[in-house]
Structure formats: structure tokens, C-alpha cells
Design a protein around this motif. Structure first.
Motif, short mmCIF file in Angstrom:
data_model
loop_
_atom_site.label_atom_id
_atom_site.label_comp_id
_atom_site.label_asym_id
_atom_site.label_seq_id
_atom_site.Cartn_x
_atom_site.Cartn_y
_atom_site.Cartn_z
N LYS A 37 60.31 114.61 58.62
CA LYS A 37 59.45 114.69 59.80
C LYS A 37 59.08 113.30 60.31
N TRP A 69 61.97 111.87 62.26
CA TRP A 69 62.07 112.56 63.53
C TRP A 69 61.03 112.01 64.52
N ASN A 119 61.72 109.88 68.13
CA ASN A 119 61.18 110.26 69.43
C ASN A 119 60.37 109.14 70.05
#
Length: 46
Positions: free
Chosen positions: A3, A6, A10
Motif C-alpha cells: 500500500k 502504491w 500516485n
């Protein structure tokens, strides 16, 4: 993919090198918010 990776992917997708952090506020105390002005003049909020 983790996570954390990720989230970093972004961030770097919209916040470009040499971006400047600008002030941002929200009325929701539980929401974490940050805003950046990119060198081309665009603004990104995360």
C-alpha cells in the motif's frame, strides 16, 4: 505491491519534481490534505 508503494506512485504521478507545497484547508478534521504547485503552474491536491 504494498500500500505504501502504491501511495508513493500516485503522489509522484501528479506532483512533479521542483513542485512547491502550498497551503490547503479542509472542514473535515479526519481528512489529511496536502497541495502542491508544479513548476508548470498546475496545482495538485492529495
Amino acid at each position: 505491491m504494498s500500500k505504501r508503494l502504491w501511495a508513493m506512485a500516485n503522489y509522484s504521478r501528479f506532483i512533479r519534481p521542483n513542485a512547491t507545497r502550498i497551503g490547503a484547508t479542509t472542514s473535515d478534521g479526519n481528512l489529511l490534505l496536502s497541495a502542491f504547485r508544479n513548476s508548470d503552474g498546475s496545482v495538485s491536491t492529495c
